[in-house]
Design an enzyme around this catalytic site. Structure first.
Site, PDB file in Angstrom:
ATOM      1  N   ASP A   1       3.321  -4.685   7.794  1.00  0.00           N
ATOM      2  CA  ASP A   1       2.098  -3.894   7.685  1.00  0.00           C
ATOM      3  C   ASP A   1       0.927  -4.849   7.927  1.00  0.00           C
ATOM      4  O   ASP A   1       0.611  -5.680   7.063  1.00  0.00           O
ATOM      5  CB  ASP A   1       2.032  -3.253   6.298  1.00  0.00           C
TER       6      ASP A   1
ATOM      7  N   LYS B   1     -10.080  -0.265  10.819  1.00  0.00           N
ATOM      8  CA  LYS B   1     -10.306  -1.414   9.935  1.00  0.00           C
ATOM      9  C   LYS B   1     -10.677  -2.666  10.731  1.00  0.00           C
ATOM     10  O   LYS B   1     -10.861  -3.734  10.164  1.00  0.00           O
ATOM     11  CB  LYS B   1      -9.051  -1.699   9.117  1.00  0.00           C
TER      12      LYS B   1
ATOM     13  N   GLN C   1      -4.256  -5.109   6.991  1.00  0.00           N
ATOM     14  CA  GLN C   1      -5.289  -6.021   6.462  1.00  0.00           C
ATOM     15  C   GLN C   1      -5.194  -7.419   7.070  1.00  0.00           C
ATOM     16  O   GLN C   1      -5.952  -8.300   6.689  1.00  0.00           O
ATOM     17  CB  GLN C   1      -5.175  -6.116   4.929  1.00  0.00           C
TER      18      GLN C   1
ATOM     19  N   HIS D   1       0.874  -1.190   0.000  1.00  0.00           N
ATOM     20  CA  HIS D   1       0.000   0.000   0.000  1.00  0.00           C
ATOM     21  C   HIS D   1       0.908   1.237   0.000  1.00  0.00           C
ATOM     22  O   HIS D   1       2.032   1.179   0.515  1.00  0.00           O
ATOM     23  CB  HIS D   1      -0.826  -0.053   1.297  1.00  0.00           C
TER      24      HIS D   1
ATOM     25  N   CYS E   1      -4.741   2.616  -3.584  1.00  0.00           N
ATOM     26  CA  CYS E   1      -3.489   3.083  -2.965  1.00  0.00           C
ATOM     27  C   CYS E   1      -2.384   2.042  -3.118  1.00  0.00           C
ATOM     28  O   CYS E   1      -1.570   1.867  -2.202  1.00  0.00           O
ATOM     29  CB  CYS E   1      -3.692   3.443  -1.498  1.00  0.00           C
TER      30      CYS E   1
HETATM   31  N1  PMP Z   1      -1.616  -0.739   4.558  1.00  0.00           N
HETATM   32  C1  PMP Z   1      -2.600  -1.466   4.027  1.00  0.00           C
HETATM   33  C2  PMP Z   1      -2.311  -2.871   3.578  1.00  0.00           C
HETATM   34  C3  PMP Z   1      -3.881  -0.911   3.917  1.00  0.00           C
HETATM   35  O1  PMP Z   1      -4.867  -1.634   3.388  1.00  0.00           O
HETATM   36  C4  PMP Z   1      -4.105   0.405   4.376  1.00  0.00           C
HETATM   37  C5  PMP Z   1      -5.477   1.055   4.269  1.00  0.00           C
HETATM   38  N2  PMP Z   1      -6.128   0.846   3.078  1.00  0.00           N
HETATM   39  C6  PMP Z   1      -3.036   1.108   4.929  1.00  0.00           C
HETATM   40  C7  PMP Z   1      -1.818   0.503   5.009  1.00  0.00           C
HETATM   41  C8  PMP Z   1      -3.210   2.489   5.452  1.00  0.00           C
HETATM   42  O2  PMP Z   1      -4.078   2.489   6.520  1.00  0.00           O
HETATM   43  P1  PMP Z   1      -4.591   3.861   7.144  1.00  0.00           P
HETATM   44  O3  PMP Z   1      -5.225   4.604   6.012  1.00  0.00           O
HETATM   45  O4  PMP Z   1      -5.557   3.450   8.187  1.00  0.00           O
HETATM   46  O5  PMP Z   1      -3.394   4.562   7.669  1.00  0.00           O
END
Ligand code: PMP
Length: 447
Positions: free
Chosen positions: A227, A253, A230, A150, A393
């Site tokens: 990370d 999430k 998810q 991401h 993203c």
């Molecule tokens: N890493 C992953 C794998 C994500 O799916 C996301 C959110 N879509 C993020 C990082 C970023 O998370 P946040 O927007 O809550 O900071």
């Protein structure tokens, strides 16, 4: 554990789900509302942000109505109680991932947690205290990411390299949506300072072999940041088994409030990192000439923290633990297998990511031939079905697979087979709307 492997054309099987979807839905007030002229809300966008059960909403309200005060400041009763609730939640959230409370740092979200680490590594270059220079990154050093990160786990490392002169390297992807580890030993080498990798891809659904990556990083003495944005919401994650040094995830999430995320770090690693944000409540002694800092986690929590949100996240953890994370994982695996099989039945639909449920989570991205993903999303929205469209993203991923964008459905504890049926019917509706319904699709022609 249920193994539901989709085979194109094999027919979608509804194995019994381990979670009681009806009872769970009743806990989520938002699921009682209708959208787009009275249609049932089919929420398939939990990967972007999850909906919140009543107990989480109640916990935040309880905090504000009863004990609202700034924690770690003031000696009055409310301040004491607010501090107690904040620290109790820290212990609970730590236990959820198998970590002691002193290893849990609250941030705003995953993005801020990763930036905290990236800035700590460049702040280390100019730190006065020799201890804080332990993980300093500079010219000749390398940071390793993967092509499926991401942007939150990519841009902070690109920026760190720009600030320090270090080099960014990455592991590529295979055609079937997995990490290409064929050159692992070359990409992670003696120059590697840190490896940042997602445990579960937000776009492909792939679950990565963290153990293999950690093993290689250990050989060369590199830190590993996982990370977990998810993964922590969707599968049991225990940091003692994970083997990494740092883990980041977002409260919003995993049924929790927005505005709170977590950085977990091995204490001995956190202890050697200089601060990112500085100010109140992270200091030991302050003089006009200079200041010293608290040990972790306080060193990384400058300013009045997101107290009600942390309490809300504690309630979210209670909710997930009552369901059981192994069951949550099994539930989503069954749904994912069903969804992959349903999508495989629709001519013109291509899943971007692993085609079966082996080492795969519930983010199902797909394209529909001759319809732009944004148009698919719009037809689905008209039907009350909330999905995500775009590059999610993770722009390098869509580029890697040669598509402009995808439509993505993601599942959670309240998702049932009826939601996935609605999605499949909605895709067929989009094909009819745009006049691209394939003639070989008997179900599409008659429904
Ligand atoms: N890493 C992953 C794998 C994500 O799916 C996301 C959110 N879509 C993020 C990082 C970023 O998370 P946040 O927007 O809550 O900071």
């Amino acid at each position: 554990m249920t193994q539901t492997v989709s085979r194109p054309g094999a027919g979608a099987q509804q194995v019994p789900l381990p979670l009681d979807v009806g009872a769970i839905r009743a806990d989520f007030p938002i699921l009682t509302r209708t959208v787009r002229d009275g249609k049932r809300l089919v929420y398939l966008d939990s990967g972007a942000t999850s909906q919140k059960p009543r107990s989480v909403l109640d916990a935040e309200r309880w905090f504000y109505e009863n004990i609202n005060a700034a924690p770690h400041r003031g000696a009055h009763q409310l301040a004491e109680e607010a501090t107690g609730a904040y620290e109790e939640a820290r212990a609970k959230i730590g236990a959820f991932i198998g970590a002691p409370e002193r290893e849990i740092v609250f941030t705003r979200n995953t993005t801020e947690a990763i930036n905290l680490v990236a800035y700590a590594l460049s702040n280390a270059v100019t730190a006065k205290e020799p201890e804080f220079r332990t993980y300093a990154v500079g010219q000749g050093d390398e940071i390793v990411v993967t092509e499926m990160e991401h942007h939150a786990d990519l841009i902070p490392w690109q920026q760190l390299c720009e600030r320090t002169g270090a080099t960014l390297r990455w592991l590529g992807l295979t055609d079937d949506g997995r990490l290409d580890l064929s050159n692992l030993a070359e990409v992670i080498n003696e120059r590697t300072k840190l490896v940042a990798v997602t445990q579960q891809s937000n776009i492909l659904g792939t679950i990565n072999p963290i153990g293999e990556i950690v093993a290689r990083a250990r050989e060369v003495g590199a830190l590993v940041l996982v990370d977990g944005a998810q993964s922590v919401p969707h599968q049991p994650v225990d940091v003692t088994e994970l083997g990494a040094d740092l883990l980041v995830f977002s409260g919003h999430k995993m049924l929790g409030p927005t505005g709170v995320g977590v950085l977990w770090g091995r204490y001995e690693v956190l202890d050697k990192l200089p601060p990112f944000l500085t100010g109140g409540s992270m200091i030991e002694v302050v003089r006009m000439e200079g200041s010293t800092f608290m040990p972790p986690p306080q060193r990384f929590e400058a300013g009045v923290p997101m107290t009600a949100q942390v309490v809300g996240l504690g309630a979210a953890v209670d909710y997930l633990q009552a369901l059981g994370m192994a069951k949550v994982e099994e539930h989503e695996k069954a749904l994912t297998g069903y969804a992959l099989a349903k999508l495989a039945e629709i001519p013109g639909v291509t899943v971007i990511g692993p085609a079966d449920t082996v080492a795969r989570g519930g983010a199902v991205s797909f394209t529909v031939e001759d319809i732009h993903p944004h148009d698919v999303g719009q037809v689905l929205d008209d039907l009350g079905i909330a999905v995500r469209v775009g590059h999610h993203c993770a722009w390098p991923v869509v580029r890697r697979y040669g598509v402009p964008a995808t439509t993505r459905a993601t599942f959670y504890v309240h998702t049932g087979y009826d939601d996935i049926d609605a999605l499949a019917d909605g895709i067929r509706e989009a094909q009819r709307f745009f006049g691209v319904a394939p003639s070989g699709d008997s179900e599409g022609a008659t429904s």
